[in-house]
Design an enzyme around this catalytic site. Sequence first.
Site, mmCIF file in Angstrom:
data_model
loop_
_atom_site.group_PDB
_atom_site.id
_atom_site.type_symbol
_atom_site.label_atom_id
_atom_site.label_comp_id
_atom_site.label_asym_id
_atom_site.label_seq_id
_atom_site.Cartn_x
_atom_site.Cartn_y
_atom_site.Cartn_z
ATOM 1 N N ASP A 252 0.706 -1.289 0.139
ATOM 2 C CA ASP A 252 0.049 -0.184 -0.010
ATOM 3 C C ASP A 252 0.979 1.365 -0.104
ATOM 4 O O ASP A 252 1.793 1.332 0.440
ATOM 5 C CB ASP A 252 -1.014 0.138 1.055
ATOM 6 C CG ASP A 252 -2.166 1.103 0.919
ATOM 7 O OD1 ASP A 252 -2.399 1.302 -0.175
ATOM 8 O OD2 ASP A 252 -2.660 1.127 2.113
ATOM 9 N N HIS B 278 2.221 3.348 -9.055
ATOM 10 C CA HIS B 278 2.060 2.142 -9.213
ATOM 11 C C HIS B 278 3.458 1.428 -10.037
ATOM 12 O O HIS B 278 3.584 0.314 -9.778
ATOM 13 C CB HIS B 278 0.870 1.736 -9.984
ATOM 14 C CG HIS B 278 -0.415 2.174 -9.197
ATOM 15 N ND1 HIS B 278 -0.472 1.794 -7.962
ATOM 16 C CD2 HIS B 278 -1.417 2.836 -9.646
ATOM 17 C CE1 HIS B 278 -1.824 2.255 -7.539
ATOM 18 N NE2 HIS B 278 -2.308 2.984 -8.775
ATOM 19 N N LEU C 108 10.951 -20.803 -4.837
ATOM 20 C CA LEU C 108 10.162 -19.947 -4.208
ATOM 21 C C LEU C 108 8.836 -19.874 -4.708
ATOM 22 O O LEU C 108 8.631 -20.037 -5.879
ATOM 23 C CB LEU C 108 10.836 -18.258 -4.277
ATOM 24 C CG LEU C 108 9.855 -17.199 -3.968
ATOM 25 C CD1 LEU C 108 9.644 -16.964 -2.718
ATOM 26 C CD2 LEU C 108 10.745 -15.789 -4.684
HETATM 27 C C1 IPE Z 1 -5.333 -2.773 0.028
HETATM 28 O O1 IPE Z 1 -4.930 -1.489 -0.283
HETATM 29 C C2 IPE Z 1 -5.289 -3.272 -1.370
HETATM 30 C C3 IPE Z 1 -3.937 -3.477 -1.946
HETATM 31 C C4 IPE Z 1 -2.927 -3.116 -1.446
HETATM 32 C C5 IPE Z 1 -3.906 -4.109 -3.315
HETATM 33 P P1 IPE Z 1 -6.447 -0.419 -0.545
HETATM 34 O O2 IPE Z 1 -5.508 0.970 -0.699
HETATM 35 O O3 IPE Z 1 -7.102 -0.532 -1.560
HETATM 36 O O4 IPE Z 1 -6.962 -0.332 0.917
HETATM 37 P P2 IPE Z 1 -7.969 0.922 1.708
HETATM 38 O O5 IPE Z 1 -9.050 0.976 0.618
HETATM 39 O O6 IPE Z 1 -7.151 1.854 2.220
HETATM 40 O O7 IPE Z 1 -8.455 -0.052 2.923
HETATM 41 C C1 IPE Z 2 -1.511 0.261 -3.554
HETATM 42 O O1 IPE Z 2 -1.303 1.416 -3.428
HETATM 43 C C2 IPE Z 2 -1.735 -0.612 -4.963
HETATM 44 C C3 IPE Z 2 -3.143 -0.966 -5.032
HETATM 45 C C4 IPE Z 2 -4.335 -0.993 -4.122
HETATM 46 C C5 IPE Z 2 -3.455 -1.369 -6.554
HETATM 47 P P1 IPE Z 2 -2.657 2.531 -3.454
HETATM 48 O O2 IPE Z 2 -3.022 2.839 -4.649
HETATM 49 O O3 IPE Z 2 -3.692 2.257 -2.452
HETATM 50 O O4 IPE Z 2 -2.068 3.867 -2.862
HETATM 51 P P2 IPE Z 2 -2.447 4.756 -1.653
HETATM 52 O O5 IPE Z 2 -2.942 4.071 -0.626
HETATM 53 O O6 IPE Z 2 -3.650 5.473 -2.547
HETATM 54 O O7 IPE Z 2 -1.381 5.810 -1.274
HETATM 55 MG MG MG Z 3 -4.115 2.440 -0.522
#
Ligand code: IPE
Ligand code: IPE
Ligand code: MG
Length: 233
Positions: free
Chosen positions: A19, A36, A130
């Site tokens: 995240d 990303h 792995l």
């Molecule tokens: C959780 O992250 C999902 C992934 C890392 C793929 P999100 O950014 O979607 O989660 P919330 O919305 O903050 O809970």
């Molecule tokens: C995690 O990073 C990746 C996915 C959920 C695909 P985010 O896109 O949730 O990044 P933040 O949380 O908005 O910073």
């Molecule tokens: Mg996120």
Amino acid sequence: MEDILEHSSLPTHLAFIMDGNGRWAQKRGLPRIAGHQRGVRAAKIVLQSAMKYRIKYITLYAFSTENFNRPQSEVTFLMNLFRRSIKKYFKFFTKNDVKFRAIGDTSKLPDDLQQAILKLQQKTADASSLVVNVALNYGARDEIVHAVQQLLDSKKDHVSWQDIRDNLYTASTPDPDMIVRTSGEYRLSNFLLLQAAYSELYFLKTYWPDVTEQTFIDIIQEFQKRDRRMGRI
Ligand code: IPE
Ligand code: IPE
Ligand code: MG
């Protein structure tokens, strides 16, 4: 930092909630998608570190069932990024004896991504140095519904935990010893809810794209400090 290898308790399975990509980019005045892209590089560093420190299973949460509620443009970008990344790192998996598996309801992903997933899964089916599970359109609640439906279809009249376990997307993977979430959020966001029953949880402030080999070492050292009682005294 070879000493972590000499320690008696190395985790078998580490799971990551990757995240903070969007915030990493925003902090730099870049579009979220740049985060990303950098996130894929961080994922590769984690896999290389796992090989180096002899971790057998890694699970990466890449896209949740709820992530389909993001703007269409971001969802499309991510789907293309997943497909391109599978192509780009195809050799990385085959050369290093790394087994790739997608977990989640992949039937809802774009056809070209599904094909790329199938191809890499087939090519690495016998790899064993792995095992990497990538959670794509994964949600723990969806996984539970899917498992219950399979058990109903099998017409069992008695169900054990082992039966439920065998019908989860993670069936052949041991439960994660530790679940790591980056970006300073303290929640599981529908990730591995049943498998997490006795997982250690570790929350890092670091945004996912900033994860390095040193972060990986810190995670293992943190794991080695934990006392896993599993209900005992
Ligand atoms: C959780 O992250 C999902 C992934 C890392 C793929 P999100 O950014 O979607 O989660 P919330 O919305 O903050 O809970
Ligand atoms: C995690 O990073 C990746 C996915 C959920 C695909 P985010 O896109 O949730 O990044 P933040 O949380 O908005 O910073
Ligand atoms: Mg996120």
